[in-house]
Design a protein around this motif. Structure first.
Motif, PDB file in Angstrom:
ATOM      1  N   ILE A  35      -4.903 -14.134  23.224  1.00 39.52           N
ATOM      2  CA  ILE A  35      -4.375 -12.948  23.906  1.00 39.52           C
ATOM      3  C   ILE A  35      -5.439 -11.859  23.802  1.00 39.52           C
ATOM      4  CG2 ILE A  35      -2.564 -11.205  23.976  1.00 39.52           C
ATOM      5  CD1 ILE A  35      -0.694 -13.270  22.721  1.00 39.52           C
ATOM      6  N   ARG A  36      -6.096 -11.592  24.918  1.00 36.62           N
ATOM      7  CA  ARG A  36      -7.172 -10.606  24.937  1.00 36.62           C
ATOM      8  C   ARG A  36      -6.609  -9.241  25.300  1.00 36.62           C
ATOM      9  NH1 ARG A  36     -12.047 -10.315  29.331  1.00 36.62           N
ATOM     10  NH2 ARG A  36     -13.252  -8.627  28.340  1.00 36.62           N
ATOM     11  N   THR A  37      -6.792  -8.256  24.432  1.00 34.64           N
ATOM     12  CA  THR A  37      -6.290  -6.912  24.700  1.00 34.64           C
ATOM     13  C   THR A  37      -7.448  -5.993  25.060  1.00 34.64           C
ATOM     14  OG1 THR A  37      -6.417  -6.356  22.357  1.00 34.64           O
ATOM     15  CG2 THR A  37      -4.312  -7.184  23.177  1.00 34.64           C
ATOM     16  N   ARG A  38      -7.245  -5.226  26.143  1.00 33.82           N
ATOM     17  CA  ARG A  38      -8.269  -4.274  26.584  1.00 33.82           C
ATOM     18  C   ARG A  38      -7.646  -2.885  26.656  1.00 33.82           C
ATOM     19  NH1 ARG A  38     -10.544  -7.606  31.764  1.00 33.82           N
ATOM     20  NH2 ARG A  38      -8.484  -6.940  32.503  1.00 33.82           N
ATOM     21  N   ALA A  39      -8.251  -1.933  25.950  1.00 33.31           N
ATOM     22  CA  ALA A  39      -7.725  -0.565  25.917  1.00 33.31           C
ATOM     23  C   ALA A  39      -8.518   0.313  26.874  1.00 33.31           C
ATOM     24  CB  ALA A  39      -7.806  -0.007  24.507  1.00 33.31           C
ATOM     25  N   HIS A  40      -7.816   1.147  27.601  1.00 33.46           N
ATOM     26  CA  HIS A  40      -8.428   2.080  28.537  1.00 33.46           C
ATOM     27  C   HIS A  40      -7.916   3.487  28.208  1.00 33.46           C
ATOM     28  CE1 HIS A  40      -9.460  -1.434  31.082  1.00 33.46           C
ATOM     29  NE2 HIS A  40      -8.251  -1.870  30.732  1.00 33.46           N
ATOM     30  N   LEU A  90       0.830  -1.198   0.000  1.00 31.48           N
ATOM     31  CA  LEU A  90       0.000   0.000   0.000  1.00 31.48           C
ATOM     32  C   LEU A  90       0.863   1.246   0.000  1.00 31.48           C
ATOM     33  CD1 LEU A  90      -2.717  -1.142   2.574  1.00 31.48           C
ATOM     34  CD2 LEU A  90      -2.855  -1.129   0.077  1.00 31.48           C
ATOM     35  N   PRO A  91       0.419   2.319  -0.696  1.00 27.56           N
ATOM     36  CA  PRO A  91       1.293   3.495  -0.870  1.00 27.56           C
ATOM     37  C   PRO A  91       1.430   4.361   0.380  1.00 27.56           C
ATOM     38  CG  PRO A  91      -0.832   3.855  -1.919  1.00 27.56           C
ATOM     39  CD  PRO A  91      -0.828   2.418  -1.474  1.00 27.56           C
ATOM     40  N   ARG A  92       0.464   4.391   1.265  1.00 22.95           N
ATOM     41  CA  ARG A  92       0.526   5.270   2.438  1.00 22.95           C
ATOM     42  C   ARG A  92       0.785   4.477   3.710  1.00 22.95           C
ATOM     43  NH1 ARG A  92      -4.453   9.634   1.759  1.00 22.95           N
ATOM     44  NH2 ARG A  92      -3.812  10.447  -0.298  1.00 22.95           N
ATOM     45  N   LEU A  93       1.620   5.102   4.588  1.00 22.71           N
ATOM     46  CA  LEU A  93       1.936   4.448   5.859  1.00 22.71           C
ATOM     47  C   LEU A  93       0.681   4.275   6.700  1.00 22.71           C
ATOM     48  CD1 LEU A  93       3.929   3.334   7.938  1.00 22.71           C
ATOM     49  CD2 LEU A  93       4.316   5.678   8.737  1.00 22.71           C
ATOM     50  N   ALA A  94      -0.227   5.253   6.696  1.00 25.70           N
ATOM     51  CA  ALA A  94      -1.454   5.148   7.496  1.00 25.70           C
ATOM     52  C   ALA A  94      -2.279   3.946   7.058  1.00 25.70           C
ATOM     53  CB  ALA A  94      -2.275   6.429   7.366  1.00 25.70           C
ATOM     54  N   TRP A  95      -2.331   3.699   5.722  1.00 24.71           N
ATOM     55  CA  TRP A  95      -3.070   2.529   5.250  1.00 24.71           C
ATOM     56  C   TRP A  95      -2.376   1.240   5.675  1.00 24.71           C
ATOM     57  CZ3 TRP A  95      -4.036   4.310  -0.527  1.00 24.71           C
ATOM     58  CH2 TRP A  95      -4.861   5.460  -0.514  1.00 24.71           C
ATOM     59  N   ARG A  96      -1.043   1.236   5.497  1.00 25.42           N
ATOM     60  CA  ARG A  96      -0.291   0.033   5.885  1.00 25.42           C
ATOM     61  C   ARG A  96      -0.504  -0.280   7.367  1.00 25.42           C
ATOM     62  NH1 ARG A  96       3.590   2.555   2.382  1.00 25.42           N
ATOM     63  NH2 ARG A  96       4.875   3.332   4.119  1.00 25.42           N
ATOM     64  N   TRP A  97      -0.475   0.777   8.196  1.00 28.98           N
ATOM     65  CA  TRP A  97      -0.644   0.567   9.638  1.00 28.98           C
ATOM     66  C   TRP A  97      -2.054   0.050   9.957  1.00 28.98           C
ATOM     67  CZ3 TRP A  97       2.795   0.839  13.622  1.00 28.98           C
ATOM     68  CH2 TRP A  97       2.235   0.723  14.912  1.00 28.98           C
ATOM     69  N   ARG A  98      -3.075   0.587   9.258  1.00 30.31           N
ATOM     70  CA  ARG A  98      -4.443   0.151   9.535  1.00 30.31           C
ATOM     71  C   ARG A  98      -4.612  -1.335   9.212  1.00 30.31           C
ATOM     72  NH1 ARG A  98      -9.363   2.783  10.400  1.00 30.31           N
ATOM     73  NH2 ARG A  98      -7.980   4.460  11.078  1.00 30.31           N
ATOM     74  N   VAL A  99      -4.037  -1.769   8.117  1.00 28.50           N
ATOM     75  CA  VAL A  99      -4.106  -3.197   7.774  1.00 28.50           C
ATOM     76  C   VAL A  99      -3.355  -4.018   8.818  1.00 28.50           C
ATOM     77  CG1 VAL A  99      -3.416  -4.942   6.093  1.00 28.50           C
ATOM     78  CG2 VAL A  99      -4.436  -2.795   5.305  1.00 28.50           C
ATOM     79  N   ALA A 100      -2.144  -3.560   9.205  1.00 24.30           N
ATOM     80  CA  ALA A 100      -1.362  -4.277  10.221  1.00 24.30           C
ATOM     81  C   ALA A 100      -2.130  -4.330  11.543  1.00 24.30           C
ATOM     82  CB  ALA A 100      -0.013  -3.598  10.417  1.00 24.30           C
ATOM     83  N   HIS A 101      -2.868  -3.266  11.849  1.00 24.95           N
ATOM     84  CA  HIS A 101      -3.661  -3.229  13.085  1.00 24.95           C
ATOM     85  C   HIS A 101      -4.688  -4.354  13.109  1.00 24.95           C
ATOM     86  CE1 HIS A 101      -6.537  -1.846  16.116  1.00 24.95           C
ATOM     87  NE2 HIS A 101      -7.454  -1.748  15.151  1.00 24.95           N
ATOM     88  N   ALA A 125      -2.087  -3.999  17.892  1.00 25.74           N
ATOM     89  CA  ALA A 125      -3.458  -4.500  17.932  1.00 25.74           C
ATOM     90  C   ALA A 125      -4.413  -3.507  18.584  1.00 25.74           C
ATOM     91  CB  ALA A 125      -3.500  -5.831  18.685  1.00 25.74           C
ATOM     92  N   VAL A 126      -3.908  -2.674  19.487  1.00 27.81           N
ATOM     93  CA  VAL A 126      -4.755  -1.747  20.233  1.00 27.81           C
ATOM     94  C   VAL A 126      -4.952  -0.443  19.483  1.00 27.81           C
ATOM     95  CG1 VAL A 126      -4.830  -0.287  22.299  1.00 27.81           C
ATOM     96  CG2 VAL A 126      -4.292  -2.722  22.498  1.00 27.81           C
ATOM     97  N   PHE A 127      -3.866   0.116  18.908  1.00 29.96           N
ATOM     98  CA  PHE A 127      -3.933   1.436  18.280  1.00 29.96           C
ATOM     99  C   PHE A 127      -4.180   1.308  16.773  1.00 29.96           C
ATOM    100  CE2 PHE A 127      -1.568   2.433  22.128  1.00 29.96           C
ATOM    101  CZ  PHE A 127      -2.158   3.632  22.526  1.00 29.96           C
ATOM    102  N   PRO A 128      -5.249   1.929  16.281  1.00 28.81           N
ATOM    103  CA  PRO A 128      -5.464   1.922  14.828  1.00 28.81           C
ATOM    104  C   PRO A 128      -4.695   3.022  14.115  1.00 28.81           C
ATOM    105  CG  PRO A 128      -7.326   2.969  15.920  1.00 28.81           C
ATOM    106  CD  PRO A 128      -6.367   2.532  17.017  1.00 28.81           C
TER     107      PRO A 128
END
Length: 951
Positions: A762-767, A739-750, A795-798
C-alpha cells in the motif's frame, strides 16, 4: 416498397409460396441484378438475401397478408426461411384451432378489445411529499390500489392488466426472495428481461428490497450472441452485480456471462423468485439512496453506469410532468425499451408517479408491426407517445393507405422525438401522412435529454409544434456562429429542442470552458436537481464529466432565445481546413443514395500518422456486388460529400450489411466502427453462431481458471496482509503504549503504520503536508472510504491526533486500553442527547492542545461517493476558534471496500487542504466551515458528491 399484384399458383405448397415471397422481396431490393440466387430454406436472410431489419419488417407484413395469419413478434428475429416457415406453420395451427373452437352456427359481431376508455376513478393530487419511488408507490396504494396502471400487450390482442396492488404484491414477493438470498440494501441486481409483466414486477421487487436495479437487454438474435454477452459481462463486473434475473430461455446461455463477469453468483428467473416461500420484510430506502444504474448506450470496454438516486429520479419526473402538464387523465402508449432511460423513466416511472395508465408493447413487437403502436394509441385514446426518429421512419415505411383509413389519432397531444438526432424531414412527412388520421401537427415535439440528467433536460411546452432554425452553412462551419439565413440554398437547418426544464440550466462553452453568447456553437453543459453524481465505479470518467458545478453532456449545439439546438456529438465532430464537419448530416445524405442502405452509414475521422491531418472516412453498407455499380456508388458518395462539406472523403469503404456497428437503441457506433476500420476487421463478417458459442465456452473455462488462480492469489495476499496488520498492532502495543507521552506513542505508531503499508504494497503519497499546522491545535476532517483510512492517516501524519471512535469499541477492556493510550475519544453515534457532551469533550481536548480527527460522514458505504457531513466537527472548531484542516483520501476504497475483508495492494493519495479559520463561533460559521471543507474533499477525493442536502 409496394406489394406485387402478380398472382401465384394456388397449388403451391406453403413452403414454395413463402420462398416465392422472399425471392420477390430480394428482387425488389436488388433490381439491377440479372440473376439473383433463389433462396433456399437455409439461406441467410441478411447475408445471402440482403434483407435488413426494415426489409424483414416489410416481409412479415407480406407473409401475414398472403397467408391471412398473424406471426409472433419473434419471427422478426428469424435468420433463415426455415425459421420463418416454422413460425408460419405454428401461427396457422393456432388459427385453425381457434376456428375449430368457434361456434359454426351462431355468428357474432367482432368484439373490440377491452380498453380503458371508460373513465377511471379520479385521482386527487400527486405524491409530492414522497422522497423515494417506493414512497410514491405507497401513496397510490393507500388511495387506489385497484386502479389499472399497466396494459401489457404480447402476441395476443388482449392486454395483461396490472393494477397498483397487483404490481406491488408481485414486487414484494420478489423482494422477499432477494432478501432471503442475501441481497442487502444498496446491492446491485441485474435485470435482463423483455417487456413483460415479469419485468415490471421484478424491477419494483428490487426497489422494495432496497437494492439497485441494473437494466440490461437480453440477446435478441443468435448472430449477436457474442457481442451481447461480452458487453453485458463488462457491465455486470463494473456494477458488481451478484444476482441476474432473466428469462428461462436466456439462462441456457447466461452462464457464459461468467466468462466476463466471474463475480456473478446467482442467475434466476422471476418464477423461481415468486415461489411464495420467502417472507422477509421489504426495506425502506432514503431519497439519497441509489435507485438505478443506467448504463449509457454503447457501454463497452469502459462501462459508464449513470448513478441516479431516488431523489434525482423524482426531481426529473416532476420537472417533466410540470412542463408537459401531465395528469391522471393522460394515457401513455409506449414501445420503448425498458432498459433505456426514455422507456424506463419517461414512460413507466413517470406514468407510475402521475397515475397515468401505461399501454406498453415490446420493441420487438413494434419492429415487426410498427403500425400496431398507432393502433394502440387509437384503441386506448393515447395522449402521450414518443420514439427516437427511426421509429417514426418505420411507421412511415409500414403505412399503407388502406390501413390508415380507419385510424383515429386525434387524442394524441404529445408526440415527442428524442434519444437520437431529430430529422425535420421525418417529422414533416409524418405529420403530412397522418394528418387525415386526426394527428395535430402541433403535437409533434422534439426533445433533448441524456441519462446523466435522468432522462429529460430540454422540453418545450405542449402545442408548440416543430420549430426549425435556418442558419448560414458556410458561416456556421467556419466560425461556429448560427447566423440566420433566409436563402434555403445557403442554409443549414437545425431543430429547436426547447428550453431547459424548470429548475435546470444549460450553457454553451468554448474549448477553454468560457461561456459563449447565444447563437454561438460550443459544448453543451447543464446543471439541475437530477444531475448525476457520476459513473458507478468509474472515477476517471466521473472526473471528466464534471466542470465545476456543471456537467459536460458531450453534445455540441447553440442557444437561441433560450432554446437548445443540437449540432452533433463533440467526439464526432471533424475539423478540416478550419471547418467543422458534422457526421450526421453527411450520413443522412449518403444514406439516401441508390444502392446504399439507409441508416447504415458511418462517417468519422482517422488521424494520418505522417501528416497529422484527420482524414475523412466514409463507411457505407450496400448489397451491391457488381464492380461497375460499386464504382458508381463511390462516385456518388464523393459528389455528395463535396456538395455538403466542400471537400472529398479521403477513404470510402463499401461494406456488407451489419458491418456498421450500432447501439441497442439503433445509434451508429462511430467509435467502434472506426476501431474496426483501423484494425482491418471492417469487411469481416460475424462468425457463425456455433463458433461464437464454442469460443465463449472455451473463453469461459479459461476465465474460470484464471479467476480461480486470481482468487487464490487474493486469499494468499489477504492472509499475508492481515498477518502484517496483526504484527503491526502487536508492535504498537509493545513499543508505543508504554511510552509516557502521547506524541511519542504516536510517532512510534506512525513508523510502524508506514512500515506495514510498505510491506503490504500500500503506497501512500502525501500532498500539501506542509500546510498542516502541527504546532497548534486544529480539527482534522477527512472523507471515509475504507477500514484502512485510520492506518493510512497514521502512516502519513507524524503528528498525534485524537481520533473519534464509536462507543462500542470501549466495551472490551483490551480495546479500550489500547485506544485510550493512543488518545482516541469515544462518542455515542446517532445519539442526539450525547451530541453536546461530545462537543464538550472535543473542546476540552482542543484546550489541552490536542487535535481531534473526524470522519464527518460518520460511516462509509461500498459505493464510491462523498456523503453528507455531520456538523459536530465544525461546531466544535467554531466554538474553540481553531482551524479546520480538510484532508482528502483518494484511492483507499478500492483497497478494502465496505462489507469486504480481502484487502488489495495499491496507491493512496492524501491531500491536505489549507486550514480554514473560523471567523465567529455561531452556527452559520460552522456551516461555512463544513461547506468549504466538504467542497475541497469532494474535489480532491476523486469520488462523486452524494450529498443530498445543503444548509
Amino acid at each position: 416498397m409496394e406489394r406485387s399484384n402478380r398472382e401465384r399458383p394456388t397449388d403451391m405448397t406453403p413452403q414454395q409460396r413463402l420462398l416465392a415471397i422472399i425471392e420477390e422481396m430480394a428482387r425488389e431490393l436488388q433490381p439491377d441484378r440479372t440473376a439473383p440466387r433463389s433462396p433456399s430454406l437455409q439461406s441467410r436472410l441478411d447475408r445471402d438475401l440482403g434483407l435488413d431489419s426494415l426489409a424483414r419488417s416489410e416481409l412479415l407484413l407480406r407473409i401475414e397478408h398472403a397467408f391471412d395469419v398473424k406471426l409472433p413478434e419473434e419471427a422478426l428475429m428469424a435468420e433463415t426461411p426455415a425459421a420463418l416457415l416454422d413460425a408460419l406453420q405454428s401461427a396457422r395451427g393456432k388459427a385453425a384451432k381457434a376456428d375449430a373452437a368457434a361456434d359454426p352456427v351462431v355468428e357474432t359481431a367482432h368484439e373490440p378489445a377491452a380498453t380503458p376508455t371508460t373513465p377511471l376513478e379520479p385521482v386527487e393530487g400527486e405524491p409530492e411529499s414522497a422522497e423515494t419511488l417506493n414512497a410514491a408507490m405507497d401513496w397510490h396504494l393507500e388511495r387506489h390500489p385497484d386502479r389499472p396502471h399497466l396494459f401489457i400487450y404480447g402476441d395476443d390482442d388482449q392486454p395483461r392488466t396490472l393494477s397498483y396492488g397487483e404490481l406491488d404484491r408481485g414486487g414484494r414477493d420478489i423482494a422477499a426472495a432477494l432478501l432471503a438470498r442475501g441481497v442487502e440494501a444498496g446491492d446491485r441486481v441485474a435485470l435482463m428481461l423483455p417487456t413483460s409483466p415479469d419485468y415490471f414486477i421484478a424491477f419494483l421487487g428490487i426497489l422494495r428490497a432496497g437494492a439497485v436495479p441494473v437494466p440490461i437487454y437480453p440477446p435478441a438474435r443468435p448472430a449477436q450472441l457474442e457481442e451481447h454477452l461480452r458487453r453485458h459481462g463488462r457491465i455486470l463486473t463494473n456494477a458488481g452485480a451478484e444476482v441476474l434475473i432473466t428469462v428461462p430461455e436466456a439462462r441456457r446461455v447466461a452462464h457464459l456471462l461468467r466468462a466476463d463477469a466471474p463475480h456473478l453468483g446467482s442467475i434466476v428467473t422471476v418464477a423461481e423468485l415468486c415461489d411464495g416461500r420467502d417472507t422477509a420484510a421489504a426495506m425502506t430506502p432514503e431519497g439519497s439512496s441509489l435507485a438505478l444504474l443506467q448504463y449509457t448506450s454503447g457501454s463497452t470496454g469502459d462501462p459508464k453506469g449513470v448513478m441516479l438516486t431516488h431523489a434525482q429520479l423524482l426531481a426529473n419526473i416532476r420537472a417533466m410532468g410540470k412542463r408537459l402538464e401531465a395528469t391522471p387523465e393522460d394515457v401513455f402508449v409506449s414501445w420503448l425499451p425498458l432498459y433505456h432511460d426514455m422507456g424506463l423513466i419517461a414512460a413507466w416511472l413517470a406514468s407510475l408517479y402521475y397515475a397515468i395508465p401505461l399501454v406498453v408493447m415490446s420493441p420487438l413487437s413494434f419492429l415487426s408491426h410498427p403500425l400496431r403502436w398507432l393502433e394502440l394509441i387509437q384503441r386506448h385514446r393515447g395522449t402521450i407517445a414518443g420514439s427516437p426518429n427511426f421509429g417514426y421512419e418505420l411507421c412511415l415505411r409500414a403505412a399503407r393507405p388502406e390501413q390508415l383509413e380507419a385510424l383515429d389519432l386525434s387524442s394524441w397531444r404529445i408526440a415527442f422525438n428524442g434519444a437520437e438526432p431529430v430529422s425535420a424531414r421525418t417529422f414533416e412527412r409524418f405529420a403530412e401522412t397522418l394528418a387525415p388520421c386526426g394527428l395535430h401537427q402541433e403535437a409533434l415535439m422534439p426533445v433533448y435529454g441524456l441519462a446523466e440528467a435522468a432522462v429529460g433536460l430540454c422540453v418545450a411546452t405542449p402545442g408548440r409544434g416543430v420549430i426549425l432554425d435556418a442558419v448560414h452553412r458556410e458561416v456556421f462551419a467556419t466560425t461556429g456562429e448560427a447566423r440566420p439565413e433566409p436563402d434555403p440554398e445557403a442554409a443549414q437547418t437545425f431543430v429547436n429542442c426547447g428550453p431547459p426544464l424548470p429548475g435546470y440550466s444549460v450553457r454553451i462553452v468554448d474549448p477553454q470552458g468560457e461561456v459563449l453568447p447565444e447563437r454561438h456553437e460550443g459544448d453543451i453543459e447543464f446543471r439541475g436537481p437530477s444531475a448525476t453524481q457520476g459513473y458507478f465505479n468509474n472515477a476517471e470518467e466521473s472526473r471528466k464529466l464534471c466542470h465545476g458545478e456543471w456537467l459536460r453532456t458531450g453534445d455540441r449545439g447553440y442557444l437561441a432565445d433560450g432554446d437548445i439546438h443540437l449540432s452533433g456529438r463533440r467526439k464526432d465532430v471533424l475539423v478540416r481546413g478550419g471547418r467543422n464537419i458534422y457526421p450526421y448530416d453527411l450520413e443522412e445524405a449518403i444514406g439516401g443514395l441508390e444502392g446504399v442502405r439507409k441508416g447504415c452509414v458511418a462517417v468519422f475521422g482517422n488521424p494520418n500518422a505522417e501528416s497529422g491531418i484527420e482524414e475523412l472516412v466514409v463507411v457505407a453498407e450496400t448489397h451491391v456486388d457488381d464492380a461497375e455499380e460499386r464504382d458508381a456508388i463511390t462516385r456518388e458518395i464523393t459528389s455528395v460529400t463535396v456538395d455538403i462539406v466542400n471537400l472529398p472523403p479521403d477513404d470510402i469503404r463499401l461494406v456488407p450489411p451489419h458491418s456498421v456497428l450500432k447501439t441497442s437503441s439503433g445509434k451508429i457506433r462511430r467509435g467502434a466502427t472506426a476501431e474496426r476500420y483501423r484494425s482491418g476487421q471492417l469487411e469481416k463478417g460475424q462468425a457463425p453462431v456455433w463458433r461464437q458459442v464454442t469460443g465463449l465456452a472455451l473463453r469461459s473455462a479459461l476465465q474460470r481458471w484464471r479467476h480461480g488462480a486470481s482468487r487464490a492469489g487474493e486469499w494468499l495476499y489477504a492472509g499475508y496482509a492481515w498477518a502484517i496488520f496483526g504484527i503491526a498492532m502487536a508492535l504498537v502495543a509493545l513499543l508505543a503504549l508504554p511510552l509516557p507521552r502521547l506524541a511519542w506513542r504516536w510517532r512510534v505508531a506512525h513508523y510502524i503504520a508506514r512500515s506495514a503499508s510498505l510491506l503490504t504494497g500500500i503506497r501512500t503519497r502525501a500532498h500539501g503536508l506542509a500546510r498542516f499546522p502541527h504546532r497548534e491545535p486544529c480539527v482534522l476532517v477527512a472523507n471515509h472510504a475504507s477500514y484502512l483510512d485510520a492506518l493510512i492517516l497514521t502512516a502519513v501524519f507524524p503528528y498525534g491526533f485524537h481520533y473519534l471512535a464509536k462507543a462500542e469499541l470501549s466495551q472490551p477492556f483490551l480495546t479500550r486500553f489500547v485506544l485510550q493510550r493512543m488518545g482516541v475519544l469515544f462518542v455515542e453515534r446517532d445519539n442526539t442527547r450525547e451530541a453536546n457532551h461530545t462537543t464538550e469533550k472535543v473542546l476540552q481536548t482542543v484546550r489541552q492542545g490536542g487535535s481531534p480527527a473526524f470522519f464527518p460522514e460518520g460511516t462509509f458505504r461500498p459505493e464510491p461517493g462523498v456523503q453528507d457531513f455531520h456538523m459536530g466537527a465544525f461546531v466544535s472548531a467554531a466554538k474553540a476558534q481553531v482551524a479546520v484542516v480538510p484532508v482528502a483520501i483518494r484511492g483507499s476504497r478500492v483497497l478494502l471496500r465496505g462489507r469486504e475483508w480481502l484487502p488489495h495492494p495499491g496507491t493512496v493519495d492524501v491531500v491536505v487542504g489549507a486550514p480554514l479559520q473560523p471567523r465567529s463561533s455561531d452556527w452559520s460559521e460552522a456551516v461555512r466551515l463544513r461547506n468549504e471543507a466538504r467542497a475541497f474533499i469532494v474535489a480532491e477525493s476523486g469520488e462523486p458528491d452524494l450529498g443530498a442536502s445543503r444548509a
